[in-house]
Design a protein around this motif. Sequence first.
Motif, mmCIF file in Angstrom:
data_model
loop_
_atom_site.group_PDB
_atom_site.id
_atom_site.type_symbol
_atom_site.label_atom_id
_atom_site.label_comp_id
_atom_site.label_asym_id
_atom_site.label_seq_id
_atom_site.Cartn_x
_atom_site.Cartn_y
_atom_site.Cartn_z
ATOM 1 N N GLN A 252 -23.660 90.126 -39.725
ATOM 2 C CA GLN A 252 -24.995 89.797 -39.209
ATOM 3 C C GLN A 252 -25.648 88.697 -40.054
ATOM 4 O OE1 GLN A 252 -26.180 91.273 -36.273
ATOM 5 N NE2 GLN A 252 -24.059 92.001 -36.336
ATOM 6 N N ILE A 253 -25.503 88.810 -41.365
ATOM 7 C CA ILE A 253 -26.131 87.822 -42.255
ATOM 8 C C ILE A 253 -25.482 86.452 -42.091
ATOM 9 C CG2 ILE A 253 -26.502 87.194 -44.677
ATOM 10 C CD1 ILE A 253 -26.703 90.197 -45.287
ATOM 11 N N ILE A 254 -24.150 86.437 -42.010
ATOM 12 C CA ILE A 254 -23.433 85.166 -41.982
ATOM 13 C C ILE A 254 -23.488 84.500 -40.609
ATOM 14 C CG2 ILE A 254 -21.144 84.100 -42.195
ATOM 15 C CD1 ILE A 254 -20.506 86.206 -44.334
ATOM 16 N N TYR A 255 -23.347 85.309 -39.537
ATOM 17 C CA TYR A 255 -23.147 84.719 -38.211
ATOM 18 C C TYR A 255 -24.289 84.953 -37.215
ATOM 19 C CZ TYR A 255 -18.307 84.336 -39.796
ATOM 20 O OH TYR A 255 -17.174 84.032 -40.498
ATOM 21 N N PHE A 295 -10.474 96.059 -46.578
ATOM 22 C CA PHE A 295 -9.659 95.677 -45.421
ATOM 23 C C PHE A 295 -10.452 95.849 -44.127
ATOM 24 C CE2 PHE A 295 -6.650 96.841 -41.999
ATOM 25 C CZ PHE A 295 -5.971 95.633 -41.911
ATOM 26 N N ILE A 296 -11.140 96.979 -43.989
ATOM 27 C CA ILE A 296 -11.945 97.195 -42.783
ATOM 28 C C ILE A 296 -13.076 96.185 -42.710
ATOM 29 C CG2 ILE A 296 -13.545 98.814 -41.680
ATOM 30 C CD1 ILE A 296 -11.722 101.071 -42.513
ATOM 31 N N ALA A 297 -13.684 95.876 -43.845
ATOM 32 C CA ALA A 297 -14.742 94.860 -43.858
ATOM 33 C C ALA A 297 -14.206 93.516 -43.367
ATOM 34 C CB ALA A 297 -15.326 94.718 -45.261
ATOM 35 N N GLY A 298 -12.976 93.172 -43.780
ATOM 36 C CA GLY A 298 -12.368 91.945 -43.294
ATOM 37 C C GLY A 298 -12.164 91.958 -41.787
ATOM 38 N N LEU A 299 -11.729 93.101 -41.254
ATOM 39 C CA LEU A 299 -11.563 93.237 -39.805
ATOM 40 C C LEU A 299 -12.892 93.042 -39.073
ATOM 41 C CD1 LEU A 299 -9.212 96.368 -39.494
ATOM 42 C CD2 LEU A 299 -8.591 93.981 -39.124
ATOM 43 N N ILE A 300 -13.943 93.675 -39.585
ATOM 44 C CA ILE A 300 -15.259 93.585 -38.932
ATOM 45 C C ILE A 300 -15.796 92.156 -39.028
ATOM 46 C CG2 ILE A 300 -17.617 94.462 -38.938
ATOM 47 C CD1 ILE A 300 -15.541 96.518 -38.077
ATOM 48 N N LEU A 301 -15.635 91.520 -40.180
ATOM 49 C CA LEU A 301 -16.088 90.134 -40.324
ATOM 50 C C LEU A 301 -15.348 89.208 -39.359
ATOM 51 C CD1 LEU A 301 -16.520 89.454 -44.154
ATOM 52 C CD2 LEU A 301 -18.222 89.097 -42.370
ATOM 53 N N ARG A 302 -14.054 89.462 -39.178
ATOM 54 C CA ARG A 302 -13.270 88.644 -38.256
ATOM 55 C C ARG A 302 -13.822 88.748 -36.838
ATOM 56 N NH1 ARG A 302 -11.632 85.724 -35.270
ATOM 57 N NH2 ARG A 302 -9.525 85.020 -34.767
ATOM 58 N N ARG A 303 -14.230 89.933 -36.438
ATOM 59 C CA ARG A 303 -14.785 90.114 -35.098
ATOM 60 C C ARG A 303 -16.194 89.532 -34.981
ATOM 61 N NH1 ARG A 303 -10.864 92.815 -36.003
ATOM 62 N NH2 ARG A 303 -9.543 93.909 -34.521
ATOM 63 N N SER A 304 -16.952 89.602 -36.063
ATOM 64 C CA SER A 304 -18.303 89.036 -36.037
ATOM 65 C C SER A 304 -18.262 87.524 -35.902
ATOM 66 C CB SER A 304 -19.059 89.414 -37.319
ATOM 67 O OG SER A 304 -19.179 90.818 -37.450
ATOM 68 N N ALA A 305 -17.186 86.904 -36.400
ATOM 69 C CA ALA A 305 -17.095 85.443 -36.362
ATOM 70 C C ALA A 305 -17.056 84.923 -34.933
ATOM 71 C CB ALA A 305 -15.861 84.974 -37.123
ATOM 72 N N ASP A 306 -16.359 85.626 -34.033
ATOM 73 C CA ASP A 306 -16.333 85.276 -32.609
ATOM 74 C C ASP A 306 -16.002 83.794 -32.401
ATOM 75 O OD1 ASP A 306 -16.469 85.712 -29.911
ATOM 76 O OD2 ASP A 306 -18.638 85.420 -29.789
ATOM 77 N N GLY A 307 -14.917 83.347 -33.020
ATOM 78 C CA GLY A 307 -14.484 81.969 -32.839
ATOM 79 C C GLY A 307 -15.121 80.965 -33.774
ATOM 80 N N ASP A 308 -16.020 81.405 -34.648
ATOM 81 C CA ASP A 308 -16.656 80.489 -35.596
ATOM 82 C C ASP A 308 -15.627 80.000 -36.612
ATOM 83 O OD1 ASP A 308 -18.229 79.446 -37.848
ATOM 84 O OD2 ASP A 308 -19.946 80.291 -36.789
ATOM 85 N N ASP A 309 -15.591 78.694 -36.840
ATOM 86 C CA ASP A 309 -14.620 78.122 -37.776
ATOM 87 C C ASP A 309 -14.830 78.586 -39.206
ATOM 88 O OD1 ASP A 309 -13.428 76.750 -35.731
ATOM 89 O OD2 ASP A 309 -14.528 74.876 -36.079
ATOM 90 N N PHE A 310 -16.023 79.103 -39.505
ATOM 91 C CA PHE A 310 -16.293 79.525 -40.884
ATOM 92 C C PHE A 310 -15.393 80.684 -41.291
ATOM 93 C CE2 PHE A 310 -19.021 81.780 -44.092
ATOM 94 C CZ PHE A 310 -18.893 80.816 -45.073
ATOM 95 N N ASN A 311 -14.920 81.487 -40.325
ATOM 96 C CA ASN A 311 -13.999 82.566 -40.659
ATOM 97 C C ASN A 311 -12.725 82.007 -41.292
ATOM 98 O OD1 ASN A 311 -13.153 85.535 -40.281
ATOM 99 N ND2 ASN A 311 -11.453 84.397 -39.391
ATOM 100 N N SER A 312 -12.272 80.857 -40.789
ATOM 101 C CA SER A 312 -11.090 80.226 -41.376
ATOM 102 C C SER A 312 -11.370 79.775 -42.801
ATOM 103 C CB SER A 312 -10.643 79.035 -40.528
ATOM 104 O OG SER A 312 -10.195 79.469 -39.260
ATOM 105 N N GLU A 313 -12.584 79.291 -43.062
ATOM 106 C CA GLU A 313 -12.936 78.891 -44.424
ATOM 107 C C GLU A 313 -12.947 80.090 -45.366
ATOM 108 O OE1 GLU A 313 -16.231 76.247 -45.002
ATOM 109 O OE2 GLU A 313 -16.137 75.521 -42.936
#
Length: 447
Positions: A252-255, A295-313
């Motif tokens: 929520q904070i990041i995206y 690990f679960i936090a990483g999974l949730i962050l990946r879903r929050s990104a929703d295609g945002d390129d920042f997840n790759s960063e």
Amino acid sequence: MFHTVRQIIVPKAPDLDVTAYTDPMFTSVVGQFLLENYKLWLLGIGLVVLLVAWLPLLLKKLPLSLPIIFVGLGMAMFTFTPLRQFSPHPVESPILIEKATEFIVIISLMGAGLKISRPLSWSGWKITVRLLVVVMPLTIALIAVSGSWILGLPLASALLLGACLAPTDPVLASDVQIEKPDGEDSDEARFALTSEAGLNDALAFPFVYLALAASAAGLGWSTLGVWAWQDVVWRLGVGALVGTAGGWLLGQIIYRLPQDTRLSRTGDGFIAVGATLAIYALAEFAHGYGFLAVFIAGLILRRSADGDDFNSELHDFADETERLVMMVLLVLFGGMLTGGELVSNIGWTNVLVAGLVLLVIRPVIGYLALIDIDRPPLERFVIAFFGIRGLGSVYYLAFGLNHGDFDGQHILWETLGLIVLGSILLHGLTVTPVMRLLNRRIGKPVD
């Protein structure tokens, strides 16, 4: 008219005398050695960083891996150079080994979570569930039996050995995992090994605690009851809860903040490392499994990104941090094998157990557990065979020995060191040709 030429004498810098330093950091033997060879350390660190960056490009098509090179480098450095006097020894430096390997594992687990975009579903994760629920417990049991019958270890020590060697390592398994967050999840072998490595490090922890309980009070019904509630239900539940909540909040904070205040606009990938450490610490403070939380936090962050390129960063920064720390630790692991005298005392019983673990127990159980899965035989073989053992196993053994009283510590370290070295060599030499063959069989492009 003549001008007098005055000779300018530049005073010569005195030789560095490290004994004159009063800084406590440099009064010890180690501190003086570091200071005397400061420029050499800068050169060495610089070369390691360059090798971490460039070697993957050179080794991409060769049956060779980075871990093999850096373990070999460490074995040579701590055998043929003055560094030999500072060789890391697992029995003498258990706290340092535990904390160093703990850091690399949690960074690796966050990176693994950030790679996976597949939604949670039975059909999508059934191979992972099979690996965690069937393969891992059976692997622990058979390694424990082997440790007891072949190595002569008592029950608690044999159980600890099984718990340490059962998880697939998230650190050294990058060559058989999903490569990028936008990678192809339809490759079942890569997805299964990535998701398994992300989860089984946490799910093996209850068995480490079971070994600790056995070493302290034996295995009675009351002990098993406390273990089941405290070390299985509570710690797993808290780890999952903290990871879910922490990943959602960070997402929520990041995206999800207004566009002009989103932290994803900063472009600072080191947020991934900060998030990893904070979530891990919170889970541990609450007596949960921090490995599961990150690990679960990483999974949730990946879903929050929703295609945002920042997840790759985020992923790339975590991956680069992991690779650099991993190579340093592999050099130290090589030093531990030679300077720590883990290799010199190995006997036929250690070799026999290592062969069973790497060539029989995990591959056979893994393949049989997936035999009814509708996937090509080669893909099932890859999933079963590449159960890589690595720095996660080193962490678990150091943790267990630091928190419990186990007989046969030297036998445990010798056997584990041989198996990790064997895994690095066996899987490192075979991963490139096998994965290229698998890519051709399933129709993926081959580099």
